[in-house]
Design a protein around this motif. Structure first.
Motif, PDB file in Angstrom:
ATOM      1  N   GLY A 269      19.825  45.515 -21.391  1.00  0.00           N
ATOM      2  CA  GLY A 269      20.607  45.858 -22.654  1.00  0.00           C
ATOM      3  C   GLY A 269      20.220  44.811 -23.943  1.00  0.00           C
ATOM      4  O   GLY A 269      20.360  45.222 -25.074  1.00  0.00           O
ATOM      5  N   GLN A 270      19.680  43.644 -23.518  1.00  0.00           N
ATOM      6  CA  GLN A 270      19.234  42.694 -24.334  1.00  0.00           C
ATOM      7  C   GLN A 270      18.180  43.163 -25.310  1.00  0.00           C
ATOM      8  O   GLN A 270      18.015  42.435 -26.505  1.00  0.00           O
ATOM      9  N   GLY A 271      17.170  43.861 -24.634  1.00  0.00           N
ATOM     10  CA  GLY A 271      15.851  44.339 -25.508  1.00  0.00           C
ATOM     11  C   GLY A 271      14.767  43.381 -25.260  1.00  0.00           C
ATOM     12  O   GLY A 271      13.976  43.637 -25.876  1.00  0.00           O
ATOM     13  N   THR A 272      14.862  42.851 -24.362  1.00  0.00           N
ATOM     14  CA  THR A 272      13.694  41.679 -23.902  1.00  0.00           C
ATOM     15  C   THR A 272      12.850  42.547 -22.898  1.00  0.00           C
ATOM     16  O   THR A 272      11.453  42.707 -23.058  1.00  0.00           O
ATOM     17  N   GLY A 273      13.369  43.187 -21.890  1.00  0.00           N
ATOM     18  CA  GLY A 273      12.630  43.785 -20.575  1.00  0.00           C
ATOM     19  C   GLY A 273      11.801  44.873 -21.287  1.00  0.00           C
ATOM     20  O   GLY A 273      10.422  45.098 -20.782  1.00  0.00           O
ATOM     21  N   PRO A 274      11.985  45.643 -22.409  1.00  0.00           N
ATOM     22  CA  PRO A 274      10.986  46.817 -22.850  1.00  0.00           C
ATOM     23  C   PRO A 274       9.867  46.072 -23.238  1.00  0.00           C
ATOM     24  O   PRO A 274       8.755  46.895 -23.246  1.00  0.00           O
ATOM     25  N   HIS A 275       9.840  44.895 -23.682  1.00  0.00           N
ATOM     26  CA  HIS A 275       8.272  44.534 -24.186  1.00  0.00           C
ATOM     27  C   HIS A 275       7.435  44.392 -23.179  1.00  0.00           C
ATOM     28  O   HIS A 275       6.166  44.741 -23.313  1.00  0.00           O
ATOM     29  N   HIS A 276       7.638  43.916 -21.924  1.00  0.00           N
ATOM     30  CA  HIS A 276       6.892  43.693 -20.640  1.00  0.00           C
ATOM     31  C   HIS A 276       6.839  45.240 -20.109  1.00  0.00           C
ATOM     32  O   HIS A 276       5.772  45.655 -19.690  1.00  0.00           O
ATOM     33  N   ALA A 277       7.806  46.218 -20.301  1.00  0.00           N
ATOM     34  CA  ALA A 277       7.639  47.462 -19.691  1.00  0.00           C
ATOM     35  C   ALA A 277       6.403  48.133 -20.400  1.00  0.00           C
ATOM     36  O   ALA A 277       5.737  49.115 -19.729  1.00  0.00           O
ATOM     37  N   ALA A 278       6.463  48.003 -21.721  1.00  0.00           N
ATOM     38  CA  ALA A 278       5.528  48.835 -22.553  1.00  0.00           C
ATOM     39  C   ALA A 278       4.175  48.473 -22.190  1.00  0.00           C
ATOM     40  O   ALA A 278       3.078  48.916 -22.401  1.00  0.00           O
ATOM     41  N   ALA A 279       3.727  47.224 -21.549  1.00  0.00           N
ATOM     42  CA  ALA A 279       2.529  46.657 -21.210  1.00  0.00           C
ATOM     43  C   ALA A 279       1.990  47.529 -20.072  1.00  0.00           C
ATOM     44  O   ALA A 279       0.658  47.247 -19.854  1.00  0.00           O
ATOM     45  N   ALA A 280       2.610  48.156 -19.196  1.00  0.00           N
ATOM     46  CA  ALA A 280       2.127  48.499 -18.057  1.00  0.00           C
ATOM     47  C   ALA A 280       1.173  50.011 -18.165  1.00  0.00           C
ATOM     48  O   ALA A 280       1.574  50.523 -18.942  1.00  0.00           O
ATOM     49  N   GLU A 281       0.323  50.151 -17.202  1.00  0.00           N
ATOM     50  CA  GLU A 281      -0.621  51.274 -17.163  1.00  0.00           C
ATOM     51  C   GLU A 281       0.318  52.277 -16.405  1.00  0.00           C
ATOM     52  O   GLU A 281      -0.051  52.045 -14.936  1.00  0.00           O
ATOM     53  N   VAL A 282       0.815  53.201 -16.671  1.00  0.00           N
ATOM     54  CA  VAL A 282       1.354  54.122 -15.627  1.00  0.00           C
ATOM     55  C   VAL A 282       0.887  55.561 -16.288  1.00  0.00           C
ATOM     56  O   VAL A 282       0.955  55.779 -17.550  1.00  0.00           O
ATOM     57  N   SER A 283       1.319  56.750 -15.388  1.00  0.00           N
ATOM     58  CA  SER A 283       1.244  57.974 -15.764  1.00  0.00           C
ATOM     59  C   SER A 283       2.446  58.804 -16.297  1.00  0.00           C
ATOM     60  O   SER A 283       2.296  59.652 -16.980  1.00  0.00           O
ATOM     61  N   HIS A 284       3.527  57.942 -16.092  1.00  0.00           N
ATOM     62  CA  HIS A 284       4.759  58.401 -16.593  1.00  0.00           C
ATOM     63  C   HIS A 284       5.722  57.517 -17.020  1.00  0.00           C
ATOM     64  O   HIS A 284       5.819  56.560 -16.267  1.00  0.00           O
ATOM     65  N   PRO A 285       6.314  57.419 -18.191  1.00  0.00           N
ATOM     66  CA  PRO A 285       7.372  56.464 -18.514  1.00  0.00           C
ATOM     67  C   PRO A 285       8.440  56.043 -17.645  1.00  0.00           C
ATOM     68  O   PRO A 285       8.903  54.950 -17.675  1.00  0.00           O
ATOM     69  N   ALA A 286       8.708  57.129 -17.071  1.00  0.00           N
ATOM     70  CA  ALA A 286      10.102  56.838 -16.047  1.00  0.00           C
ATOM     71  C   ALA A 286       9.666  55.923 -15.064  1.00  0.00           C
ATOM     72  O   ALA A 286      10.479  55.275 -14.432  1.00  0.00           O
ATOM     73  N   LYS A 287       8.391  55.812 -14.427  1.00  0.00           N
ATOM     74  CA  LYS A 287       7.969  54.814 -13.542  1.00  0.00           C
ATOM     75  C   LYS A 287       8.253  53.505 -13.780  1.00  0.00           C
ATOM     76  O   LYS A 287       8.723  52.809 -12.962  1.00  0.00           O
ATOM     77  N   GLN A 288       7.954  52.984 -15.000  1.00  0.00           N
ATOM     78  CA  GLN A 288       8.048  51.832 -15.426  1.00  0.00           C
ATOM     79  C   GLN A 288       9.634  51.481 -15.683  1.00  0.00           C
ATOM     80  O   GLN A 288      10.322  50.533 -15.722  1.00  0.00           O
ATOM     81  N   GLY A 289      10.272  52.686 -16.198  1.00  0.00           N
ATOM     82  CA  GLY A 289      11.772  52.337 -16.374  1.00  0.00           C
ATOM     83  C   GLY A 289      12.429  52.082 -14.997  1.00  0.00           C
ATOM     84  O   GLY A 289      13.246  51.338 -15.072  1.00  0.00           O
ATOM     85  N   LEU A 290      11.862  52.843 -13.786  1.00  0.00           N
ATOM     86  CA  LEU A 290      12.577  52.520 -12.426  1.00  0.00           C
ATOM     87  C   LEU A 290      12.333  51.068 -11.946  1.00  0.00           C
ATOM     88  O   LEU A 290      12.917  50.462 -11.435  1.00  0.00           O
ATOM     89  N   VAL A 291      11.014  50.834 -12.290  1.00  0.00           N
ATOM     90  CA  VAL A 291      10.731  49.206 -11.782  1.00  0.00           C
ATOM     91  C   VAL A 291      11.286  48.295 -12.664  1.00  0.00           C
ATOM     92  O   VAL A 291      11.999  47.296 -12.170  1.00  0.00           O
TER      93      VAL A 291
END
Length: 489
Positions: A269-291
Motif C-alpha cells: 500500500g505504500q506505493g514502492t512495490g509497483p515500481h519494481h513490478a512494472a519492470a517485469a516482462e510478463v504476458s499478463h499484468p496479474a502475473k506480477q500482481g500475484l508475485v
C-alpha cells in the motif's frame, strides 16, 4: 527542528492512516475474493517462471528487486521497535497487516503493469505516478506522488537503512560511523551508476541468500529454545488483545505499531512495490500482481517473524509503557537499546562469539539492497517527470543526493532517522492508497480475466481492449510479441 519533525510525523501517522491501511487491505481482500489465499500455489509457480528481455527483467528478478526494498532494517530494527513500543502483540498485527496487505500489493502492482511504459532507453517503467495520470487523468496528483517519492526514497528513507548498518557494525565490531559511511557510499556508487540491469542482477544473487541464511539461524535459535515457544506464542496473542497482565494500556499501541512497522517493512500500500513490478516482462499484468503479493508474505511472515522469534524466545527485549518506563516481561538484557541491538543480543545469547557479527552482516545486506531499491524508485519517478523534457542532470543530482543522505544517516541519531523515514512512508501511503481505492477497477478486471484464462488451461495473455481498459497502449506491442513467440513454439 526535531520537535517540528516529530509533530509532522504524529499528524501523518495519526489513527486514520492506521485504519485506512487495515481497511484497504480488508476491502481488497473481499473484492479479490481473498486472492492472497486462493492463488498461493500460482504465486509460487509464477515466481520461478517468466522470461526477460532487453526491455524488462524476469519475474524472479522483479521479485528480488521488490524484496530488496521490502526486506531491510524494518525486518530487524523495525520489529524490535514495534515490540518495544507496542508490546509482543505488535507482531500479531504485523501478521494481520501482511495477510490483508497482500491483496493491496496485488492491486497496486497489477495497476503498475497495466499502465507501464517504455523509457527513452527502451526499458519498462511504471508505478503509481504513471497509473494515476493514465487511469485517473489527474496529472497534478501524479506529479505530487512522484515528487514525494523522490524526496522520500532518495533522501529520507536511505538514512534509516544507513543508520542501522552503522549502529549494528558499531555494536559488533566497534566500527566508527564514518568508516561505515565510507564503505556504504563506495559500494552504492558502483551499483547505482551501473543502471537497472546491474541492480536486478545484484538483487537476484544477494536477496534470496541473505533471507534464507537469516531464517535458518532463526530456526536454529527456536529449536534451541523450543521449550519457551508455547509461552512465547501465548504472550504474542495475549498482548495483541490486551490480555497480558500490565499490557492492557498498550493495546492501541500494539495495533498502531504493528501496522506502522508492518507497512514500513512489507510496504504493502505504500506505493514502492509497483515500481519494481512494472519492470517485469510478463504476458499478463496479474502475473506480477500475484508475485508481488507473495513477496509480502516472504517479508513479514518469514523474515520479520524470524527476528521477532529470536528476540522473544530468548527474552532479549523490554516494553516501553505508555508512561515511558520499561515494563520487563522477561529478563531483558540490561542496556540493550531499541533497534538492531535487540536481535544481536538475542543471537549472541544462544550463539556466543559470533551472533552479533552475523546479525550485523545480515543487516548490512538487508539495508544495503534496500537503499539500492530506494534509488530505483526515485530514479523511476524522475524518469516519469522527464518524459516530456530531458533533464539528465536530475539523475546525477539524485545519485549525489542519495550518497549524501546515506552519509548523513550514518552520523545522525537513530531517532531522527526513523522519524524522517516514517514521514516518507506515511506520505507515500496516504497518496497511494487513496489512488488505488479510486482506480481499483482495471486491476479487478485483470484478475477476473486471468482466472478465466487460467480455468481454460492456457497461458493468460492480456488484451486491454477486450476488457475496456484504456490508455494501456504498450500492451498492444507486448501482446503481438507473445503471439509471435507462441507461433514459433
Amino acid at each position: 527542528m526535531e520537535s517540528i519533525v516529530e509533530r509532522l510525523n504524529s499528524i501523518i501517522w495519526s489513527p486514520p492512516l492506521v485504519w485506512l491501511c487495515l481497511g484497504a487491505g480488508l476491502y481488497f481482500s473481499i473484492r479479490t475474493r481473498f486472492v492472497q489465499v486462493r492463488q498461493v500455489r500460482e504465486m509460487v509457480r509464477l515466481m520461478l517462471a517468466g522470461g526477460k528481455s532487453d526491455a524488462g527483467v524476469s519475474s524472479f528478478q522483479a521479485l528480488a528487486m521488490s524484496l530488496s526494498g521490502r526486506v531491510g532494517i524494518g525486518n530487524i530494527a523495525g520489529v524490535a521497535t514495534a515490540i518495544a513500543f507496542g508490546g509482543p502483540g505488535a507482531l500479531f498485527w504485523m501478521w494481520v497487516m501482511a495477510f490483508l496487505g497482500a491483496s493491496t500489493a496485488f492491486v497496486e502492482s497489477t495497476l503498475a503493469q497495466i499502465y507501464k511504459e517504455k523509457d527513452d532507453n527502451g526499458r519498462y517503467r511504471g508505478g503509481p505516478a504513471y497509473f494515476i495520470e493514465k487511469a485517473m487523468g489527474q496529472r497534478w496528483y501524479a506529479w505530487i506522488f512522484a515528487i514525494v517519492t523522490i524526496v522520500a526514497a532518495g533522501f529520507l528513507l536511505p538514512g534509516v537503512q544507513a543508520n542501522g548498518i552503522a549502529s549494528a557494525a558499531n555494536t559488533a565490531w566497534g566500527t566508527a560511523p564514518a568508516v561505515a559511511a565510507a564503505i556504504i557510499v563506495v559500494g552504492l556508487g558502483f551499483i547505482i551508476f551501473g543502471g537497472v540491469k546491474r541492480i536486478a542482477r545484484f538483487a537476484e544473487l544477494v536477496v534470496p541468500f541473505m533471507a534464507l541464511a537469516y531464517i535458518l539461524i532463526a530456526l536454529v535459535i527456536m529449536f534451541i529454545n523450543a521449550a519457551a515457544l508455547p509461552e512465547m506464542f501465548g504472550l504474542v496473542f495475549r498482548s495483541a488483545f490486551g490480555l497480558e497482565a500490565g499490557m492492557g494500556a498498550v493495546l492501541g499501541l500494539a495495533v498502531e505499531w504493528g501496522v506502522k512497522r508492518g507497512i514500513y517493512s512489507n510496504e504493502a500500500g505504500q506505493g514502492t512495490g509497483p515500481h519494481h513490478a512494472a519492470a517485469a516482462e510478463v504476458s499478463h499484468p496479474a502475473k506480477q500482481g500475484l508475485v508481488q503479493a507473495f513477496s509480502v508474505y516472504v517479508d513479514t511472515l518469514l523474515v520479520c517473524s524470524a527476528t521477532a522469534f529470536m528476540i522473544l524466545s530468548t527474552g532479549m527485549y523490554n516494553v516501553v509503557a505508555p508512561g515511558g518506563e520499561g515494563a520487563m516481561l522477561y529478563e531483558a538484557l540490561p542496556g540493550v537499546a531499541v533497534g538492531p541491538s535487540f536481535a544481536q543480543a538475542a543471537v549472541e545469547s544462544v550463539l556466543p562469539g559470533w551472533g552479533a557479527s552475523f546479525v550485523a552482516l545480515a543487516l548490512f545486506f538487508f539495508a544495503f539492497t534496500t537503499i539500492i531499491a530506494y534509488y530505483y524508485m526515485a530514479e523511476t519517478n524522475i524518469a516519469y517527470i522527464n518524459r516530456r523534457m530531458h533533464r539528465p542532470w536530475m539523475i546525477f543530482a539524485l545519485r549525489l543526493g542519495l550518497l549524501a543522505a546515506v552519509t548523513f544517516g550514518c552520523l545522525r541519531t537513530a531517532e531522527m532517522a526513523w522519524t524522517l523515514g516514517d514521514i516518507g512512508v506515511g506520505l507515500m501511503a496516504w497518496l497511494n492508497i487513496i489512488a488505488i481505492l479510486i482506480l481499483q477497477r482495471p486491476a479487478l478486471r485483470a484478475l477476473r480475466d486471468y482466472e478465466a484464462q487460467q480455468t481454460l488451461g492456457v497461458d493468460p495473455v492480456f488484451d486491454p481492449d477486450a476488457l475496456g481498459i484504456r490508455n494501456a497502449e504498450l500492451w498492444h506491442d507486448i501482446r503481438a510479441t507473445h503471439r509471435i513467440e507462441s507461433e514459433r513454439t
